[in-house]
Design a protein around this motif. Structure first.
Motif, PDB file in Angstrom:
ATOM      1  N   ARG A  14      25.224 128.357  41.921  1.00  0.00           N
ATOM      2  CA  ARG A  14      23.131 128.485  41.742  1.00  0.00           C
ATOM      3  C   ARG A  14      23.331 128.463  40.113  1.00  0.00           C
ATOM      4  N   GLN A  15      23.784 127.375  39.608  1.00  0.00           N
ATOM      5  CA  GLN A  15      23.761 126.837  38.064  1.00  0.00           C
ATOM      6  C   GLN A  15      22.284 126.931  37.784  1.00  0.00           C
ATOM      7  N   HIS A  16      22.076 127.417  36.824  1.00  0.00           N
ATOM      8  CA  HIS A  16      20.723 127.739  36.217  1.00  0.00           C
ATOM      9  C   HIS A  16      19.174 126.378  36.547  1.00  0.00           C
ATOM     10  N   THR A  17      18.405 126.311  36.691  1.00  0.00           N
ATOM     11  CA  THR A  17      17.670 125.199  36.531  1.00  0.00           C
ATOM     12  C   THR A  17      16.792 125.616  35.459  1.00  0.00           C
ATOM     13  N   GLY A  18      15.945 125.115  34.748  1.00  0.00           N
ATOM     14  CA  GLY A  18      14.767 125.100  34.195  1.00  0.00           C
ATOM     15  C   GLY A  18      14.003 124.041  33.856  1.00  0.00           C
ATOM     16  N   ASN A  19      12.828 123.922  34.283  1.00  0.00           N
ATOM     17  CA  ASN A  19      11.964 122.597  33.805  1.00  0.00           C
ATOM     18  C   ASN A  19      11.473 122.489  32.012  1.00  0.00           C
ATOM     19  N   TRP A  20      12.246 121.741  31.289  1.00  0.00           N
ATOM     20  CA  TRP A  20      12.304 121.550  30.622  1.00  0.00           C
ATOM     21  C   TRP A  20      13.781 120.611  29.797  1.00  0.00           C
ATOM     22  N   PRO A  21      13.764 119.819  29.515  1.00  0.00           N
ATOM     23  CA  PRO A  21      14.500 118.923  28.641  1.00  0.00           C
ATOM     24  C   PRO A  21      15.415 119.595  28.154  1.00  0.00           C
ATOM     25  N   GLY A  22      16.592 119.265  28.166  1.00  0.00           N
ATOM     26  CA  GLY A  22      18.037 120.038  27.121  1.00  0.00           C
ATOM     27  C   GLY A  22      18.652 121.295  28.003  1.00  0.00           C
ATOM     28  N   LYS A  23      17.943 121.507  28.952  1.00  0.00           N
ATOM     29  CA  LYS A  23      18.235 122.801  29.792  1.00  0.00           C
ATOM     30  C   LYS A  23      20.922 122.694  30.176  1.00  0.00           C
ATOM     31  N   THR A  24      20.379 121.863  30.525  1.00  0.00           N
ATOM     32  CA  THR A  24      22.100 122.053  30.293  1.00  0.00           C
ATOM     33  C   THR A  24      22.138 120.907  29.312  1.00  0.00           C
ATOM     34  N   VAL A  25      23.431 121.673  28.007  1.00  0.00           N
ATOM     35  CA  VAL A  25      23.868 121.496  27.564  1.00  0.00           C
ATOM     36  C   VAL A  25      25.161 121.703  26.921  1.00  0.00           C
ATOM     37  N   VAL A  26      25.871 122.096  27.948  1.00  0.00           N
ATOM     38  CA  VAL A  26      27.127 121.642  28.028  1.00  0.00           C
ATOM     39  C   VAL A  26      27.303 120.992  29.643  1.00  0.00           C
ATOM     40  N   ARG A  27      28.525 120.052  30.259  1.00  0.00           N
ATOM     41  CA  ARG A  27      28.812 120.161  31.157  1.00  0.00           C
ATOM     42  C   ARG A  27      29.144 121.398  32.399  1.00  0.00           C
ATOM     43  N   ALA A  28      29.012 121.458  33.638  1.00  0.00           N
ATOM     44  CA  ALA A  28      28.914 122.525  34.572  1.00  0.00           C
ATOM     45  C   ALA A  28      29.951 121.770  35.363  1.00  0.00           C
ATOM     46  N   GLU A  29      30.653 122.036  36.688  1.00  0.00           N
ATOM     47  CA  GLU A  29      31.709 121.285  37.679  1.00  0.00           C
ATOM     48  C   GLU A  29      31.466 122.199  38.682  1.00  0.00           C
ATOM     49  N   GLY A  30      32.130 121.936  39.299  1.00  0.00           N
ATOM     50  CA  GLY A  30      31.916 122.373  41.086  1.00  0.00           C
ATOM     51  C   GLY A  30      32.347 121.820  42.119  1.00  0.00           C
ATOM     52  N   ALA A  31      32.709 122.560  43.664  1.00  0.00           N
ATOM     53  CA  ALA A  31      33.479 121.925  44.272  1.00  0.00           C
ATOM     54  C   ALA A  31      32.580 121.398  45.777  1.00  0.00           C
ATOM     55  N   PHE A  32      33.191 120.607  46.574  1.00  0.00           N
ATOM     56  CA  PHE A  32      32.752 120.062  47.746  1.00  0.00           C
ATOM     57  C   PHE A  32      33.797 119.790  48.507  1.00  0.00           C
ATOM     58  N   GLU A  33      33.751 120.207  49.791  1.00  0.00           N
ATOM     59  CA  GLU A  33      34.636 119.588  50.524  1.00  0.00           C
ATOM     60  C   GLU A  33      33.403 118.724  51.904  1.00  0.00           C
ATOM     61  N   HIS A  34      33.801 117.654  52.299  1.00  0.00           N
ATOM     62  CA  HIS A  34      33.112 116.479  52.810  1.00  0.00           C
ATOM     63  C   HIS A  34      34.468 115.825  54.072  1.00  0.00           C
ATOM     64  N   ASP A  35      34.229 115.838  55.722  1.00  0.00           N
ATOM     65  CA  ASP A  35      35.189 115.331  56.274  1.00  0.00           C
ATOM     66  C   ASP A  35      36.405 115.511  55.785  1.00  0.00           C
ATOM     67  N   GLY A  36      36.972 116.573  55.432  1.00  0.00           N
ATOM     68  CA  GLY A  36      38.315 116.774  54.883  1.00  0.00           C
ATOM     69  C   GLY A  36      38.573 116.346  53.423  1.00  0.00           C
ATOM     70  N   LYS A  37      37.592 115.699  52.500  1.00  0.00           N
ATOM     71  CA  LYS A  37      37.922 115.465  51.402  1.00  0.00           C
ATOM     72  C   LYS A  37      37.500 115.984  50.801  1.00  0.00           C
ATOM     73  N   ARG A  38      38.476 116.406  49.804  1.00  0.00           N
ATOM     74  CA  ARG A  38      37.787 117.556  48.379  1.00  0.00           C
ATOM     75  C   ARG A  38      36.936 116.955  47.266  1.00  0.00           C
ATOM     76  N   VAL A  39      35.853 117.145  46.383  1.00  0.00           N
ATOM     77  CA  VAL A  39      34.533 116.672  45.516  1.00  0.00           C
ATOM     78  C   VAL A  39      34.855 117.384  44.942  1.00  0.00           C
ATOM     79  N   LYS A  40      35.156 117.195  43.242  1.00  0.00           N
ATOM     80  CA  LYS A  40      35.349 118.024  42.574  1.00  0.00           C
ATOM     81  C   LYS A  40      33.915 116.856  41.567  1.00  0.00           C
ATOM     82  N   ILE A  41      32.718 117.620  41.395  1.00  0.00           N
ATOM     83  CA  ILE A  41      31.812 117.253  40.358  1.00  0.00           C
ATOM     84  C   ILE A  41      31.348 118.029  38.950  1.00  0.00           C
ATOM     85  N   VAL A  42      30.630 117.452  38.269  1.00  0.00           N
ATOM     86  CA  VAL A  42      30.162 117.303  37.098  1.00  0.00           C
ATOM     87  C   VAL A  42      29.502 117.076  36.877  1.00  0.00           C
TER      88      VAL A  42
END
Lengths: 740, 82
Positions: free
Chosen positions: A55-83
């Motif tokens: 639940r990365q904080h979202t906001g309706n204004w440009p420039g809300k994300t100023v640092v990179r956020a990292e998360g992950a999911f697994e799909h069909d046995g493959k682990r995926v990191k998402i930035v």
């Protein structure tokens, strides 16, 4: 033109739950790495949340994300990191947040880059897509906000766009979770190499630019044979792009080009790397003076060409009467400011009125019921007095007090504020205030960082990354502390209720208190303008740079998600931080109250020493000592003040020396403070000093992290403190003069 | 004649001819879709006289000084006005 209807089955959440496992935070190992890029405010964080379950904080204004956020999911046995990268309009990197995004796409070696595109503004968004396609073949485009595009009378043909771009294009609406499954499949196919792409590459440049590119590209290929697009590297070197020059110099360019984590290429010999840089410098001499403009125009022409072929504009638009009317009022010359104040006052009024009852209930439970019970248990178990005093009367009571005082107002304030943010109001505030910022020599986007500071100054300081100009960014960092943060709201609200609300008839007490708190918040904004103006005319001299800010369309706030996000991510995290600081502070208070010499406790000595200075400032020694104890966190000022008042005034109420006072209602607190010699002046000056004093230790550390300068960190710490002493001193002298 | 955006009445759509700003300051405007040849329409002015313009379907807030650097031309034919 293809139908815009989306496959409802494939995009439903139930369908995904069968194959998708959300792993939340970033994993230690992964099979694929996905970078999420896009223009600001296109819904990247919403896509990120849909994929990771975070639940990365979202906001309706440009420039809300100023640092990179990292998360992950697994799909069909493959682990995926998402930035999730900060939004950027291009890869030319003007500000720090854009640099973060550009560097990751260039050097983070993602297996696939998903570019989130706003379907309502295809042409502008395609500029970034085309730049990314110049760097890497492994791209998937997520065509977001298809519903808004329809409202705007824009029809985009995803099939045609896919043919034009040569990479998968997935249409969807991330807020409704639609298109996410197709996006996952396409991204993993491209990452695994089972789906090949043939990306669009813009054609030839003007003859003199083309000559330089054609001349330099073979040198790039000879030094870095693995580079897939030597023309792009040549162009960036001709443009003296520092990041690419450094990648050539260090040999990192070869790693980037290999596109895989496993294959590690040895860098080419240093002499070859230098030969490439020298060749670029030589060719640069032959370039036309308007080289930059030629290249920029070329990129925009290409974007226009592709967009023109894939979209149909000017279709029947949905009515935007509501948006227009609302904007007319909220940014009006006449009503803009009054409405802004009214909205601010309503937020505080809801917070003050709503927090009273739950605060009292929590205090009754945690302090009135649980604390005596714990004491009883300790006594029954024959726990030594010093141990039960230290743990229960020090650590426990400090923690309990912070929870009772902070949790209710934060649990109300944050969701209400987040709803305003989600709705799209913050950029309008920035627009309304921009003229004042300009007069102060500051950047208009400082209004956004100021608003973030109302939640937490440390967050506000990090948010200044959206400001391109280093001078204006420093001004925004140094002055962020003038935004009252969540740690200070409870002090303001409590003192306003006791000393100012009490002056009005009972029925109007809440309203008058809210007005007093708004007054202090406005004074903070005034001080922020004043100090920005002073800085821009002294140590940070310079002209205000040009400013343009996108005003996003109003979007209906997602109430349930906002409640969840703001309570979990903001309220509880901030509360936890407060508790972490309050517990040791409670222990310190208990200790200084129980270590005696010369017949008096250490706390009494300290209060006695500070009292003359405190009284000169219209405060007292107790308040000054509380502010020293509260340097780690502003939240513990009030509990410390109450304990020290009981202790040094010899008043009844606490259950022993060093016990955080058990005031379980506003009335009891009021009686105690008045008995401790507090007057209306003390209350008013405490509200002023709470606004104007040094930032908390977390914010000071963040300022140092962001500026890497002891000088600016010291200035940011000392400036508000000096202003606080001055303002309190002047108010006290004038008050006493008038009273006499 | 050199026509600048601030002299255009509200709600009149014009075409952007050029941006009279150094490249580093023009870049953010270009990136936000303010490109020569685009249609641009001042829709509102702020409490302090700054402009809100509509470009490419989105609303953009511009400082008065920035707006004064946008050279525009009036749309003459009915077809152009659309």
């Amino acid at each position: 033109m293809a139908s815009l209807a989306l496959d409802s089955c494939g995009s439903c959440a139930e369908h995904r739950t069968k194959s998708l496992v959300r792993l939340g935070l970033s994993p230690d190992r992964w099979d694929y790495l996905i970078a999420l890029a896009g223009n600001p405010n296109t819904g990247k964080s919403t896509v990120f949340n849909a994929l990771t379950g975070l639940r990365q904080h979202t906001g309706n204004w440009p420039g809300k994300t100023v640092v990179r956020a990292e998360g992950a999911f697994e799909h069909d046995g493959k682990r995926v990191k998402i930035v999730d990268l900060p939004g950027t309009y291009s890869l030319q990197a003007g500000s720090v947040d854009e640099e973060v995004a550009r560097d990751f796409v260039l050097f983070g070696r993602p297996d696939v880059t998903v570019v989130v595109v706003d379907a309502t503004r295809l042409e502008r968004n395609l500029n970034l897509v085309l730049q990314i396609l110049e760097i890497t073949d492994r791209v998937v485009v997520f065509l977001n906000l298809m519903d808004e595009a329809r409202r705007h009378g824009v029809a985009v043909d995803p099939v045609r766009l896919e043919k034009e771009l040569g990479v998968p294009v997935i249409p969807g609406v991330a807020r409704q979770d639609s298109g996410i499954d197709e996006l996952i499949s396409a991204a993993l196919d491209v990452a695994a190499g089972t789906r090949t792409t043939s990306p669009f590459r813009a054609g030839r440049y003007a003859p003199d630019v083309e000559r330089a590119v054609v001349g330099l590209a073979p040198v790039v290929e000879s030094v870095y044979p693995e580079v897939p697009n030597s023309r792009w590297v040549a162009l960036r070197l001709l443009n003296a792009d520092e990041a690419v020059q450094e990648a050539v110099r260090s040999g990192e360019l070869g790693q980037l080009a290999s596109g895989s984590q496993e294959a590690v290429h040895a860098p080419p010999p240093e002499a070859d790397r230098q030969r490439l840089l020298d060749a670029a410098t030589r060719w640069r001499w032959d370039l036309p003076t308007d080289f930059h403009d030629v290249v920029t125009q070329h990129s925009y022409d290409a974007a226009e060409e592709v967009a023109g072929r894939a979209q149909m504009t000017g279709l029947k638009r949905a009515g935007f009467a509501f948006d227009r009317k609302l904007d007319k009022a909220l940014t009006s010359r006449v009503f803009g400011f009054p409405l802004m104040l009214l909205i601010l006052a309503i937020v505080f009024w809801i917070t003050i009125e709503g927090a009273n009852v739950p605060s009292g209930m929590l205090a009754t439970l945690l302090i009135g019921t649980v604390h005596p019970w714990l004491n009883g248990v300790a006594a029954a178990a024959s726990v030594p007095w010093w141990l039960s005093g230290f743990v229960l009367d020090g650590v426990y009571l400090a923690t309990a007090w912070v929870i009772a005082v902070m949790l209710p107002p934060m649990a109300i304030f944050f969701p209400v504020f987040t709803l305003l943010e989600d709705f799209g109001y913050l950029p309008r505030v920035a627009f309304n205030l921009d003229a004042l910022f300009k007069k102060a020599g500051a950047h208009g986007k400082q209004a956004l960082t100021m608003c973030m500071g109302f939640g937490c100054n440390a967050a506000g300081v990090v948010a200044t990354r959206v400001i391109d100009s280093p001078r204006e960014r420093l001004i925004a960092i140094i002055t962020n502390n003038f935004s009252l943060c969540n740690g200070r709201w409870p002090t303001q609200i409590l003192i306003a209720t006791i000393f100012i609300g009490a002056l009005a008839p009972a029925s109007l007490g809440g309203l008058v208190s809210a007005a007093a708190v708004v007054g202090i918040a406005l004074l903070g904004i005034t001080m922020m303008f004043l100090s920005s103006w002073l800085l821009s005319r002294t140590v940070l001299r310079g002209e205000a740079t040009s400013f343009s800010l996108e005003l996003p369309p109003y979007r209906p706030p997602r109430i349930l998600q906002t409640l969840y996000t703001s309570i979990i991510d903001r309220t509880l995290i901030v509360l936890w931080r407060a508790v972490v600081f309050a517990a040791p502070a409670g222990a310190v208070i208990w200790l200084i109250a129980n270590i005696s010499f010369g017949g008096e406790s250490l706390a009494q000595h300290l209060v006695g020493w500070l009292n003359p200075v405190g009284l000169l400032l219209g405060l007292n020694g107790v308040i000054l000592l509380a502010y020293v104890v509260a340097i780690p966190a502003n939240e513990i000022v009030i509990p410390t003040v109450l304990m020290l008042t009981v202790l040094t005034g010899g008043l009844a109420g606490g259950s022993g020396a060093g016990v955080m006072f058990e005031a379980d209602s506003v009335g009891a607190t009021s009686e105690l403070l008045r008995a401790g010699g507090w007057t209306l002046l003390t209350g008013v000056n405490l509200m002023l000093f709470s606004l104007l004093h040094n930032p908390c230790s977390t914010t000071i550390y963040t300022i140092f992290q962001e500026t890497r300068s002891a000088k600016w960190t010291t200035l940011a710490t000392a400036l508000p403190l000096a202003m606080g002493f001055t303002v309190c001193f002047l108010v006290a002298q004038v008050w006493r003069l008038v009273a006499a | 004649m050199d026509l600048r955006l601030p002299s255009i009445p509200l709600r009149q759509t014009v075409e952007l001819v050029s941006i009279d700003l150094p490249a580093d300051q023009a870049e953010p405007l270009l990136e936000r879709g303010v490109l020569p040849g685009c249609r641009i329409c001042p829709v509102r002015s702020s409490p302090s006289g700054h402009a809100i313009v509509s470009v490419d379907g989105s609303l953009l807030a511009l400082r008065r000084e920035t707006a004064a650097c946008l050279c525009v031309r009036l749309l003459t034919s009915l077809q152009e006005v659309g």
